[in-house]
Design a protein around this motif. Sequence first.
Motif, PDB file in Angstrom:
ATOM      1  N   UNK A 103       0.864  -1.184   0.000  1.00 20.42           N
ATOM      2  CA  UNK A 103       0.000   0.000   0.000  1.00 20.42           C
ATOM      3  C   UNK A 103       0.895   1.227   0.000  1.00 20.42           C
ATOM      4  N   UNK A 104       0.386   2.301  -0.545  1.00 26.36           N
ATOM      5  CA  UNK A 104       1.156   3.538  -0.601  1.00 26.36           C
ATOM      6  C   UNK A 104       1.268   4.151   0.795  1.00 26.36           C
ATOM      7  N   UNK A 105       2.485   4.609   1.116  1.00 21.58           N
ATOM      8  CA  UNK A 105       2.682   5.300   2.385  1.00 21.58           C
ATOM      9  C   UNK A 105       1.909   6.620   2.377  1.00 21.58           C
ATOM     10  N   UNK A 106       1.293   6.956   3.498  1.00 17.69           N
ATOM     11  CA  UNK A 106       0.558   8.219   3.603  1.00 17.69           C
ATOM     12  C   UNK A 106       0.615   8.704   5.042  1.00 17.69           C
ATOM     13  N   UNK A 107       0.264   9.955   5.214  1.00 18.99           N
ATOM     14  CA  UNK A 107       0.155  10.569   6.541  1.00 18.99           C
ATOM     15  C   UNK A 107      -1.269  11.104   6.685  1.00 18.99           C
ATOM     16  N   UNK A 108      -1.936  10.870   7.813  1.00 25.56           N
ATOM     17  CA  UNK A 108      -3.283  11.416   7.993  1.00 25.56           C
ATOM     18  C   UNK A 108      -3.314  12.934   7.823  1.00 25.56           C
ATOM     19  N   UNK A 109      -4.474  13.438   7.438  1.00 21.51           N
ATOM     20  CA  UNK A 109      -4.630  14.886   7.274  1.00 21.51           C
ATOM     21  C   UNK A 109      -4.617  15.611   8.611  1.00 21.51           C
ATOM     22  N   UNK A 110      -5.019  14.909   9.667  1.00 24.03           N
ATOM     23  CA  UNK A 110      -5.053  15.536  10.984  1.00 24.03           C
ATOM     24  C   UNK A 110      -4.741  14.490  12.055  1.00 24.03           C
ATOM     25  N   UNK A 111      -3.778  14.795  12.904  1.00 16.68           N
ATOM     26  CA  UNK A 111      -3.522  13.970  14.087  1.00 16.68           C
ATOM     27  C   UNK A 111      -4.481  14.410  15.181  1.00 16.68           C
ATOM     28  N   UNK A 112      -4.969  13.481  15.971  1.00 13.08           N
ATOM     29  CA  UNK A 112      -5.950  13.797  17.004  1.00 13.08           C
ATOM     30  C   UNK A 112      -5.305  13.806  18.384  1.00 13.08           C
ATOM     31  N   UNK A 124     -21.635  13.722  17.880  1.00 14.13           N
ATOM     32  CA  UNK A 124     -20.312  14.150  18.330  1.00 14.13           C
ATOM     33  C   UNK A 124     -19.575  12.984  18.974  1.00 14.13           C
ATOM     34  N   UNK A 125     -18.347  12.753  18.516  1.00 11.19           N
ATOM     35  CA  UNK A 125     -17.500  11.709  19.074  1.00 11.19           C
ATOM     36  C   UNK A 125     -16.396  12.348  19.903  1.00 11.19           C
ATOM     37  N   UNK A 126     -16.217  11.846  21.112  1.00 16.29           N
ATOM     38  CA  UNK A 126     -15.161  12.283  22.013  1.00 16.29           C
ATOM     39  C   UNK A 126     -13.908  11.459  21.734  1.00 16.29           C
ATOM     40  N   UNK A 127     -12.782  12.114  21.572  1.00 14.56           N
ATOM     41  CA  UNK A 127     -11.512  11.445  21.296  1.00 14.56           C
ATOM     42  C   UNK A 127     -10.727  11.295  22.596  1.00 14.56           C
ATOM     43  N   UNK A 128     -10.293  10.081  22.874  1.00 16.44           N
ATOM     44  CA  UNK A 128      -9.431   9.839  24.028  1.00 16.44           C
ATOM     45  C   UNK A 128      -8.208   9.050  23.580  1.00 16.44           C
ATOM     46  N   UNK A 129      -7.043   9.462  24.051  1.00 16.71           N
ATOM     47  CA  UNK A 129      -5.800   8.770  23.722  1.00 16.71           C
ATOM     48  C   UNK A 129      -5.631   7.604  24.694  1.00 16.71           C
ATOM     49  N   UNK A 130      -5.443   6.412  24.129  1.00 14.36           N
ATOM     50  CA  UNK A 130      -5.283   5.188  24.931  1.00 14.36           C
ATOM     51  C   UNK A 130      -4.021   4.468  24.502  1.00 14.36           C
ATOM     52  N   UNK A 131      -2.878   4.944  24.962  1.00 14.25           N
ATOM     53  CA  UNK A 131      -1.587   4.358  24.594  1.00 14.25           C
ATOM     54  C   UNK A 131      -1.434   2.969  25.206  1.00 14.25           C
ATOM     55  N   UNK A 132      -0.552   2.174  24.595  1.00 15.31           N
ATOM     56  CA  UNK A 132      -0.243   0.859  25.116  1.00 15.31           C
ATOM     57  C   UNK A 132      -0.092  -0.161  23.999  1.00 15.31           C
ATOM     58  N   UNK A 133      -1.175  -0.399  23.258  1.00 11.25           N
ATOM     59  CA  UNK A 133      -1.069  -1.273  22.080  1.00 11.25           C
ATOM     60  C   UNK A 133      -0.154  -0.608  21.063  1.00 11.25           C
ATOM     61  N   UNK A 134      -0.396   0.666  20.833  1.00 11.17           N
ATOM     62  CA  UNK A 134       0.546   1.552  20.148  1.00 11.17           C
ATOM     63  C   UNK A 134       0.584   2.840  20.964  1.00 11.17           C
ATOM     64  N   UNK A 135       1.638   3.641  20.822  1.00 13.77           N
ATOM     65  CA  UNK A 135       1.734   4.846  21.655  1.00 13.77           C
ATOM     66  C   UNK A 135       0.721   5.932  21.307  1.00 13.77           C
ATOM     67  N   UNK A 172      -1.017   0.379  28.609  1.00 12.21           N
ATOM     68  CA  UNK A 172      -2.316  -0.110  28.152  1.00 12.21           C
ATOM     69  C   UNK A 172      -3.284  -0.254  29.327  1.00 12.21           C
ATOM     70  N   UNK A 173      -2.838  -0.887  30.403  1.00  9.25           N
ATOM     71  CA  UNK A 173      -3.705  -1.057  31.561  1.00  9.25           C
ATOM     72  C   UNK A 173      -4.099   0.301  32.144  1.00  9.25           C
ATOM     73  N   UNK A 174      -3.141   1.215  32.205  1.00  7.88           N
ATOM     74  CA  UNK A 174      -3.438   2.561  32.699  1.00  7.88           C
ATOM     75  C   UNK A 174      -4.467   3.251  31.814  1.00  7.88           C
ATOM     76  N   UNK A 175      -4.327   3.106  30.492  1.00 10.35           N
ATOM     77  CA  UNK A 175      -5.284   3.723  29.562  1.00 10.35           C
ATOM     78  C   UNK A 175      -6.679   3.151  29.752  1.00 10.35           C
ATOM     79  N   UNK A 176      -6.771   1.836  29.871  1.00 12.72           N
ATOM     80  CA  UNK A 176      -8.077   1.196  30.047  1.00 12.72           C
ATOM     81  C   UNK A 176      -8.738   1.697  31.333  1.00 12.72           C
ATOM     82  N   UNK A 177      -7.973   1.749  32.386  1.00 13.30           N
ATOM     83  CA  UNK A 177      -8.538   2.172  33.674  1.00 13.30           C
ATOM     84  C   UNK A 177      -8.923   3.642  33.672  1.00 13.30           C
ATOM     85  N   UNK A 178      -8.093   4.466  33.076  1.00  9.87           N
ATOM     86  CA  UNK A 178      -8.310   5.916  33.122  1.00  9.87           C
ATOM     87  C   UNK A 178      -9.341   6.399  32.123  1.00  9.87           C
TER      88      UNK A 178
END
Length: 210
Positions: A103-112, A124-135, A172-178
């Motif tokens: 697949x062609x390499x690409x960069x998203x138009x917007x990082x969240x 409306x969708x609320x965005x939450x960062x849940x690091x662990x599986x990936x940062x 990951x565990x911290x993200x899930x809990x928080x």
Amino acid sequence: MMSYQIIPVTPFAQNCSLIWCDKTRQAALIDPGGDADKLIAAVKNQNVELTYILLTHGHLDHVGVAKVLAQHYNVPIWGPHLADKFWFDNLQQQCQMFGFEPVATFIPDKWLSQGEKVTIGLVELDVRVCAGHTPGHVVFIDHQQHLAWVGDVLFHRSIGRTDFPKGSFEDLIQSIRKELLVLDDDYLFIPGHGPTSTIGDERAHNPFIQ
């Protein structure tokens, strides 16, 4: 109100979701990892107008046809968090690693970022960062309908892998809990693979987060 259709894609049966606002018919695809023709057919069958491609993280089975569909519909790609940029920079290596067609390499138009909102019609969708599986993994939450799209963070009776580069079991565990276990028990979540579940069910029975 929002409706959704889960569409498994790729040999990994990744749960791509087509979501849409019932009133405006505006829609988004979350984690279109492959099978572009199948996803285009789903958009047509639901008679919705695609406005976004949303990505939870940078693994190939979640992003594989994002660029193809973004160009097809002329819509932006949003997400995940910037910390996952290295996964996008290495898409070609991911293809080789997992035996996927290139697949062609690409960069998203917007990082969240944490706390941002994504609006689809009247939803409306609320965005939450849940690091662990990936940062830079993010999740999308519809608080009105108590729905969440959690990618590879949490599964029915399981959690995401943390043995990939920059993965972290502790994070990951911290993200899930928080970020997830603070939600009410009746929140239904759609994981990246496998069956849906509820926060309450996992709180009570998931052996990884007891």
